[in-house]
Write an enzyme that holds these catalytic residues in place. Structure first.
Site, mmCIF file in Angstrom:
data_model
loop_
_atom_site.group_PDB
_atom_site.id
_atom_site.type_symbol
_atom_site.label_atom_id
_atom_site.label_comp_id
_atom_site.label_asym_id
_atom_site.label_seq_id
_atom_site.Cartn_x
_atom_site.Cartn_y
_atom_site.Cartn_z
ATOM 1 N N PRO A 23 1.310 -0.837 0.177
ATOM 2 C CA PRO A 23 0.063 -0.354 0.095
ATOM 3 C C PRO A 23 0.862 1.420 0.120
ATOM 4 O O PRO A 23 0.973 2.127 -0.733
ATOM 5 C CB PRO A 23 -0.865 -0.104 0.910
ATOM 6 C CG PRO A 23 -0.316 -1.408 2.117
ATOM 7 C CD PRO A 23 0.274 -1.537 0.894
ATOM 8 N N TYR A 24 1.917 1.471 0.873
ATOM 9 C CA TYR A 24 2.948 2.536 0.610
ATOM 10 C C TYR A 24 3.470 2.623 -0.126
ATOM 11 O O TYR A 24 2.887 3.908 -0.841
ATOM 12 C CB TYR A 24 3.778 2.404 1.878
ATOM 13 C CG TYR A 24 4.913 3.308 1.896
ATOM 14 C CD1 TYR A 24 4.582 4.825 1.968
ATOM 15 C CD2 TYR A 24 5.922 3.275 1.495
ATOM 16 C CE1 TYR A 24 5.828 5.932 2.159
ATOM 17 C CE2 TYR A 24 6.713 4.898 1.195
ATOM 18 C CZ TYR A 24 6.666 5.592 1.884
ATOM 19 O OH TYR A 24 7.901 6.335 1.936
ATOM 20 N N SER A 25 3.719 2.112 -1.109
ATOM 21 C CA SER A 25 4.624 1.689 -2.701
ATOM 22 C C SER A 25 3.324 2.363 -3.684
ATOM 23 O O SER A 25 3.737 3.414 -4.029
ATOM 24 C CB SER A 25 5.188 0.688 -3.058
ATOM 25 O OG SER A 25 5.773 0.298 -1.983
#
Ligand SMILES: NC(=O)c1ccc[n+]([C@@H]2O[C@H](COP(=O)([O-])OP(=O)(O)OC[C@H]3O[C@@H](n4cnc5c(N)ncnc54)[C@H](OP(=O)(O)O)[C@@H]3O)[C@@H](O)[C@H]2O)c1
Length: 320
Positions: A135-137
């Protein structure tokens, strides 16, 4: 110059205020009384709000925006990453345009290109990963895409992205405390003996690049900025943690095993909407076992970026 800054209570934003405040007027977005105090002490004027509610009125009179705030937590539901990193960035871009801001500098990341693969000697021609399983990427990739798409020099609005990798140095509130907590609770293990090669970006080098990006560089472009030649994770992390009084030990696990455990456990933790992360997240397992080496020649050529501190100097300063 009047600068509207987000993320000022964090590691990167705080260091940026410290460096820029003597030469510029800084208004900083603040989510709490605690952050107000931090921002004032650093030399910025806090304005209460967040990325969910930011308006053009809060940015009145600003010449530039420095956007460092993000959902950088190790664990959280996808919508939380999406709401801050993507929707929050969109809202800030719209507010900045409306307020007549001339330049929008976005703090990007190499993680926005990452979906679990080695990244060796990459540069800005390497594609973003908006469909990354992490999710961060994925959300940082989509945020960067929004920032670059908003570039509109014909109407006086320029955007630019600075991409550090593994930010470290005095004031680190992300990497260092996370590794220290693992080591102190006996849960730290190297992955593949810490052999993966990594580029890094000392906080002083990042702040220097952000400063340059306020006036230099080509609008609409992204720029990697790193300390210099890549190092082995182990050769970097051992002295970095030692300077903070943390010994990392010799325990090591094979990368394939760490990835297997993370790939199996994380979906279960997500399915059960667990508030606490799995023993190792998929992002961390893949990141720690893959090479990530970056060529930042473009920043040297177009931003005039030159590192102000080397890895050896930064480590020596911390040890001292
Ligand atoms: N650290 C690294 O190794 C690294 C590497 C590459 C790129 N980056 C990028 O650098 C930037 C800053 O990271 P950091 O290491 O400084 O993180 P950090 O220390 O955790 O700071 C995050 C900042 O974002 C703010 N924030 C979070 N959610 C917000 C929201 N909804 N509205 C307004 N503000 C919000 C936080 O405010 P509160 O204090 O109120 O929580 C805090 O000031 C991020 O864009 C990150 O992607 C970091």
């Amino acid at each position: 110059m009047k600068i509207f800054l987000t993320g000022g209570s964090g590691f990167v934003g705080g260091a940026a205020i410290k460096s820029l405040a003597p030469r510029h007027s800084i208004v900083a977005l603040s989510r709490s009384e605690k952050s107000d105090a931090v921002l004032k002490a650093l030399g910025a004027a806090p304005v209460r709000g967040d990325l969910e509610t930011v308006t053009s009125e809060m940015l009145a009179g600003a010449d530039a925006v420095l956007h460092s705030a993000a959902f950088v937590e190790e664990w959280g539901p996808w919508p939380a990453f999406e709401a801050v990193n993507v929707t929050g960035t969109e809202r800030l871009l719209a507010a900045a345009k409306k307020a007549g801001v001339k330049r929008f500098v976005h703090v990007g990341t190499e993680a926005a290109l990452f979906y679990g693969q080695h990244m060796r000697d990459i540069d800005e021609t390497y594609p973003l990963a908006p469909q990354s399983p992490f999710p961060y990427s994925a959300t940082k990739a989509r945020a960067e895409m929004r920032v670059r798409a908003a570039n509109d020099p014909a109407n006086g609005f320029e955007t630019i992205v600075i991409r550090p990798r593994l930010v470290w140095g005095e004031g680190d509130m992300t990497l260092l405390p996370a590794i220290a907590a693992m080591a102190n609770s006996g849960k730290f293990a190297w992955v593949n003996q810490g052999r993966a090669m990594t580029s890094s970006t000392h906080i002083d080098n990042l702040v220097h690049a952000l400063d340059l990006a306020l006036t230099e560089g080509r609008p609409g472009e992204a720029y990697f900025v790193v300390d210099g030649p890549a190092v082995k994770f182990r050769d970097f992390l051992t002295p970095y943690m030692k300077a903070a009084g943390v010994e990392l030990g010799e325990k090591s696990l094979p990368g394939w095993l760490v990835r297997l455990v993370a790939d199996a456990a994380e979906p279960l933790f997500r399915l059960t909407k667990s508030a606490s992360p799995p023993p190792v997240t998929r992002f961390a397992a893949h990141m720690m076992s893959r090479d990530c080496t970056i060529n930042d020649a473009k920043a040297h050529a177009e931003l005039g970026f030159r590192p102000v501190i080397t890895v050896a100097e930064g480590l020596a300063r911390l040890a001292g």
